[in-house]
Structures are given as structure tokens and as C-alpha cells.
Design a protein around this motif. Structure first.
Motif, PDB file in Angstrom:
ATOM      1  N   THR A  21       4.473  -6.867  -3.417  1.00  0.00           N
ATOM      2  CA  THR A  21       5.469  -7.339  -2.468  1.00  0.00           C
ATOM      3  C   THR A  21       5.467  -8.862  -2.424  1.00  0.00           C
ATOM      4  O   THR A  21       4.439  -9.502  -2.651  1.00  0.00           O
ATOM      5  CB  THR A  21       5.201  -6.779  -1.059  1.00  0.00           C
ATOM      6  OG1 THR A  21       3.875  -7.148  -0.643  1.00  0.00           O
ATOM      7  CG2 THR A  21       5.309  -5.251  -1.067  1.00  0.00           C
ATOM      8  N   HIS A  22       6.629  -9.441  -2.128  1.00  0.00           N
ATOM      9  CA  HIS A  22       6.793 -10.890  -2.075  1.00  0.00           C
ATOM     10  C   HIS A  22       7.509 -11.299  -0.795  1.00  0.00           C
ATOM     11  O   HIS A  22       8.352 -10.558  -0.274  1.00  0.00           O
ATOM     12  CB  HIS A  22       7.646 -11.396  -3.250  1.00  0.00           C
ATOM     13  CG  HIS A  22       7.085 -11.147  -4.603  1.00  0.00           C
ATOM     14  ND1 HIS A  22       5.919 -11.719  -5.049  1.00  0.00           N
ATOM     15  CD2 HIS A  22       7.555 -10.394  -5.631  1.00  0.00           C
ATOM     16  CE1 HIS A  22       5.695 -11.331  -6.308  1.00  0.00           C
ATOM     17  NE2 HIS A  22       6.660 -10.521  -6.670  1.00  0.00           N
ATOM     18  N   GLY A  56       0.293  -4.969  -5.865  1.00  0.00           N
ATOM     19  CA  GLY A  56       0.157  -3.526  -5.774  1.00  0.00           C
ATOM     20  C   GLY A  56      -1.182  -3.072  -6.326  1.00  0.00           C
ATOM     21  O   GLY A  56      -1.847  -3.803  -7.067  1.00  0.00           O
ATOM     22  N   PRO A  57      -1.598  -1.840  -5.982  1.00  0.00           N
ATOM     23  CA  PRO A  57      -2.930  -1.374  -6.350  1.00  0.00           C
ATOM     24  C   PRO A  57      -3.049  -0.820  -7.763  1.00  0.00           C
ATOM     25  O   PRO A  57      -4.156  -0.535  -8.216  1.00  0.00           O
ATOM     26  CB  PRO A  57      -3.192  -0.271  -5.311  1.00  0.00           C
ATOM     27  CG  PRO A  57      -1.824   0.296  -5.038  1.00  0.00           C
ATOM     28  CD  PRO A  57      -0.898  -0.884  -5.091  1.00  0.00           C
ATOM     29  N   LEU A 110      13.300   2.701  -2.920  1.00  0.00           N
ATOM     30  CA  LEU A 110      12.467   1.706  -2.258  1.00  0.00           C
ATOM     31  C   LEU A 110      13.215   0.943  -1.169  1.00  0.00           C
ATOM     32  O   LEU A 110      12.589   0.247  -0.353  1.00  0.00           O
ATOM     33  CB  LEU A 110      11.922   0.704  -3.281  1.00  0.00           C
ATOM     34  CG  LEU A 110      10.893   1.249  -4.277  1.00  0.00           C
ATOM     35  CD1 LEU A 110      10.610   0.205  -5.350  1.00  0.00           C
ATOM     36  CD2 LEU A 110       9.609   1.650  -3.571  1.00  0.00           C
ATOM     37  N   SER A 111      14.534   1.066  -1.152  1.00  0.00           N
ATOM     38  CA  SER A 111      15.317   0.290  -0.180  1.00  0.00           C
ATOM     39  C   SER A 111      14.976   0.664   1.257  1.00  0.00           C
ATOM     40  O   SER A 111      14.955  -0.210   2.141  1.00  0.00           O
ATOM     41  CB  SER A 111      16.820   0.473  -0.424  1.00  0.00           C
ATOM     42  OG  SER A 111      17.221   1.813  -0.179  1.00  0.00           O
ATOM     43  N   ASP A 122       0.827  -1.202   0.000  1.00  0.00           N
ATOM     44  CA  ASP A 122       0.000   0.000   0.000  1.00  0.00           C
ATOM     45  C   ASP A 122       0.865   1.257   0.000  1.00  0.00           C
ATOM     46  O   ASP A 122       0.541   2.250  -0.662  1.00  0.00           O
ATOM     47  CB  ASP A 122      -0.918   0.015   1.230  1.00  0.00           C
ATOM     48  CG  ASP A 122      -2.022  -1.026   1.146  1.00  0.00           C
ATOM     49  OD1 ASP A 122      -2.294  -1.515   0.035  1.00  0.00           O
ATOM     50  OD2 ASP A 122      -2.610  -1.359   2.190  1.00  0.00           O
ATOM     51  N   ALA A 123       1.971   1.211   0.733  1.00  0.00           N
ATOM     52  CA  ALA A 123       2.826   2.398   0.871  1.00  0.00           C
ATOM     53  C   ALA A 123       3.575   2.711  -0.414  1.00  0.00           C
ATOM     54  O   ALA A 123       3.669   3.878  -0.822  1.00  0.00           O
ATOM     55  CB  ALA A 123       3.809   2.207   2.022  1.00  0.00           C
TER      56      ALA A 123
END
Length: 257
Positions: free
Chosen positions: A110-111, A128-129, A242-243, A104-105
Motif C-alpha cells: 500500500t502507498h 505486502g507480506p 480491491l476497490s 495485511d488484508a
């Protein structure tokens, strides 16, 4: 089926998403009870779809429904796991809410994955959306050296154990993946320095990803969490951005184990 008389009536519709059924079996094993709304939320599907999955599991004997419309492990699942008491919350149970919050963020898929030999086994995921997104791969096994989470986990292994995983060299012929073990080992030096690994269309064309290890209270790497996105909107610079949320999520999951 020849023994259909021993089961509830067969559903009149097929359940094509075998992965969803396997995930629900795992959830029943972990949680001991589920409602339709729980399954819909965990799978990210409509309640009608969740109900169909549960109905098929009832038919096959993996689930039973009580008078309160709560689904519990059926005789087939009980036979597999024996008389063992309900286990404490495990990796998937702990990780799933964090995977959802991260998806969501960052608005990407995500996995959650673990090493399986020299492969990466995908245990869970949250899509993801956005309309253009990477699908989750629950149950899939891919070469570890082609996935971000796999490389993050390989980077935690000592050199002798890493070499033992590849007695005949790296498997497969992926154009963008490391070509040989020495190339992989050189890349893993960078992974250890940064604390995360990246995948630039190595496991799938058009997909970029970043992965980091989940460590338990002893500091042992037990899994990896990754964010995957279409390469058309996720540059290498975006992966670096994204890290930070990825590493925070990996740490949060580890603290919950």
C-alpha cells in the motif's frame, strides 16, 4: 566529517537506506519521541536496523537519546523546525496504521501519496507480506498521470487547473500511459465516475495498481491511497475487487484527519 568533534562518535557501519532515515526524521518531527521498537514497526525492519538508523541520526544531530533510551529531536532538527510546539497528528501519522491494515488484508503493498506539481510524491508505504511484492517508494516522485493515486487526485481538479499543470503537454514517454492531455482528461471522466483510478504497468513494468482519494472533513482531496501488486497475479478484475477495501481505507483515513 570536519566537525565530528561536535557530534557523538561516528557509527562504524553505513546506513544505505536513506529513505528510512528520512522517514525517521519525519516521525521525530511529528511525534517528538521514538523508541527503537517504534521505528522497527513503522519501517517494517529488524530492531538492529532501526537502531542503526537512529544511531546515524544521533551522529548527524537530528536525534538525541535520553537516559530512558527514548529518542527525541536533536539540535539539527530543532533548528529546522524552530521553537514550534509538537504538531498534532498529521496525514502520515493518521494514515500509517490504515495502510498497514490494508496491506495485511489484501496481502499487497500500500502507498500514501500527494500531488507535487504535476507529479505524485510518495509519502509512506507498507509492503505486502508475499515474497513477490511491490516495494514501497517513500520519497519517490513520479509523473502523476502514470500512477493510480496521481490520476485519482488529478480527477478532482477543474479543467483549467489541470491544463495549467501541463502547459507543454504530458511529460515523459511512457508506452502504456495516456499519450496526451485530452486522452488523460477522457480517462479522468471514468475515474470520477468510479471513484478510483487504475494503473496498468504505466509507472513501472510488471506492476498494476489502484488508487483513491483521501478527503478531509471539508471534502477536499488531500492525498491518495493505493494498492500495488505484481501484474502476474493482479488482473484488472482483481483491481476492481480491491476497490472496496481501498475506498473504505481512504474514507477511514479522511475521518481521522
Amino acid at each position: 566529517m570536519e566537525n565530528s568533534a561536535d557530534h557523538s562518535p561516528s557509527p562504524s557501519y553505513p546506513v544505505s537506506a536513506a529513505g528510512n532515515a528520512l522517514r525517521v526524521v519525519r516521525l521525530l518531527h511529528e511525534l517528538d519521541e521514538l523508541r527503537v521498537m517504534d521505528v522497527a514497526d513503522r519501517l517494517g525492519v529488524a530492531r538492529s536496523t532501526a537502531h542503526r538508523v537512529l544511531a546515524m541520526l544521533v551522529f548527524e544531530g537530528f536525534a538525541e537519546q535520553d537516559r530512558h533510551k527514548v529518542y527525541r529531536p536533536g539540535p539539527a532538527l530543532q533548528a529546522i523546525r524552530g521553537s514550534r510546539a509538537a504538531p498534532p497528528p498529521d496525514l502520515i501519522t493518521v494514515a500509517h496504521p490504515h495502510l498497514r491494515r490494508l496491506a495485511d488484508a489484501v496481502r499487497e503493498t500500500t502507498h500514501l501519496m500527494v500531488l507535487d506539481g504535476n507529479g505524485t510524491r510518495f509519502l509512506d508505504g507498507v509492503e505486502g507480506p508475499q515474497a513477490l511484492r511491490v516495494s514501497y517508494r517513500t520519497g519517490t516522485l513520479l509523473p502523476a498521470h502514470t500512477t493510480s493515486g496521481g490520476k485519482a487526485l488529478l480527477a478532482t481538479l477543474p479543467a483549467d487547473r489541470l491544463r495549467a499543470l501541463y502547459p507543454n503537454g504530458l511529460p515523459g514517454d511512457v508506452a502504456k500511459a495516456p499519450k496526451d492531455l485530452e486522452s488523460l482528461m477522457n480517462e479522468l471522466v471514468t475515474v470520477r465516475r468510479h471513484g478510483y483510478a487504475i494503473n496498468l504497468q504505466e509507472s513501472e513494468r510488471g506492476v498494476h495498481a489502484i488508487g483513491a482519494c483521501v478527503r478531509d472533513h471539508t471534502g477536499t482531496a488531500v492525498a491518495a491511497v493505493a494498492v500495488a501488486a505484481p501484474s502476474v497475479r493482479c488482473t484488472r478484475a482483481r483491481l476492481t475487487e480491491l476497490s472496496r477495501p481501498l475506498l473504505a481505507t481512504a474514507q477511514d483515513i479522511g475521518q481521522g484527519l
